[in-house]
Design an enzyme around this catalytic site. Sequence first.
Site, mmCIF file in Angstrom:
data_model
loop_
_atom_site.group_PDB
_atom_site.id
_atom_site.type_symbol
_atom_site.label_atom_id
_atom_site.label_comp_id
_atom_site.label_asym_id
_atom_site.label_seq_id
_atom_site.Cartn_x
_atom_site.Cartn_y
_atom_site.Cartn_z
ATOM 1 N N GLU A 1 61.200 4.721 3.647
ATOM 2 C CA GLU A 1 61.979 4.628 2.396
ATOM 3 C C GLU A 1 62.048 5.964 1.652
ATOM 4 O O GLU A 1 62.086 5.999 0.422
ATOM 5 C CB GLU A 1 61.426 3.503 1.503
ATOM 6 C CG GLU A 1 61.535 2.150 2.172
ATOM 7 C CD GLU A 1 60.914 0.992 1.399
ATOM 8 O OE1 GLU A 1 60.515 1.183 0.235
ATOM 9 O OE2 GLU A 1 60.826 -0.107 1.963
ATOM 10 N N GLU B 1 62.767 -3.175 7.437
ATOM 11 C CA GLU B 1 62.249 -4.028 6.349
ATOM 12 C C GLU B 1 63.418 -4.688 5.646
ATOM 13 O O GLU B 1 64.414 -4.027 5.319
ATOM 14 C CB GLU B 1 61.486 -3.215 5.284
ATOM 15 C CG GLU B 1 60.015 -3.050 5.520
ATOM 16 C CD GLU B 1 59.307 -2.400 4.320
ATOM 17 O OE1 GLU B 1 59.425 -2.903 3.194
ATOM 18 O OE2 GLU B 1 58.648 -1.370 4.544
#
Length: 359
Positions: free
Chosen positions: A183, A290
Amino acid sequence: MKRILLPVAALAILAACGGKSRQVVTPEPLSPAAELRLRLDSVVDAGKYLFGHHDDTAYGHTWEYEEGGSDVKAVTGEYPALMSWDLGLIEVDSARNLDGVPFGFIRSQIAAQHARGGFNTISWHPINPATRGNSWDTSVAPLADSVMLDTLTVWIDRAAAFIASLKDADGKPLPVIFRPWHENSGSWFWWGSGSATPEQYIALYRLTRERFDSAGIDNVLWAYSPDKDLTREQYLSTYPGDDYVDILGADIYAFDGEEGIGQYTERVRAQLPMVVDEARRRGKIAAFTETGLEGLPVADWYTRVLRPLTDSLGIAYVCVWRNGIQTQKPEHFYVPYPGHPSEADFRLYHDTSNALFVK
Ligand code: BMA
């Protein structure tokens, strides 16, 4: 273009049949990482993908550390084909990770998941080396200070030592997907876009892989997984390179219940096919590293929202996040637990989607 890796048996046959001299070349056995790559390729070739869940057997909505415990199994009868684990706090030699899961437990669960024919992926939420605050502490940007790389090198070596210690009952290294520095396109982690230049990020990722490689670790496939809303150019602006990455992924969450479905669908459709395309062109694997809808306020989210997005995407896996313990994080769960309104829908997803689970 797909990199063709022949299994040992096929190489032996080729060697045995090849040429007049009939010289039999004994092939090098495949590394655990190369074997894992083959298994993931065969999942994609079969039009399937692994269903993944973070901390699946550690705890769930109403239980923790129970033999056979798994909210996914309690609802569907099977474990997720992929289990996800996190190394946060291994860098400071803690016995438990940032969510309290003992590293010894993680080690044993990775072995158990492998033994039942499943797969494992590992993320890492290390503390900020400059402040000693957690991964979300962006008050100081450690990567701007090259001295921090010394600390980080020690920490990376600790993560590497743990991953190198993952072995089956015969002492053979267990293959895992490692997904550090995830991320990064967001600004919430100290290695993220608000705290690191693309060059600093790429250097950190490469340093991580180089430390593992120089230790001779060969049981890891490396995943790169920035966040949402990225063009191809933005996605590739922090890409560590084909020599460093095996799996191209993305983390994209659903928010805002029913109202947010349109935005989530658009986000996934705008980015994941690009990730799959880049992965194919580079001979890599693609994954939805995710996702999930916290608290599942949309009862048929799995069959109405996720299944149409993932079923024919060409990804090797999709992974949803953890089911926090009710007494600590009552609304923090991503798969239904027994008694939750979306239980039947999740069972239907298990029964009808291309997602794989394991007994
Ligand atoms: C987040 C939340 C946190 C947790 C962290 C690392 O998404 O689940 O509670 O500490 O991941 O697992």
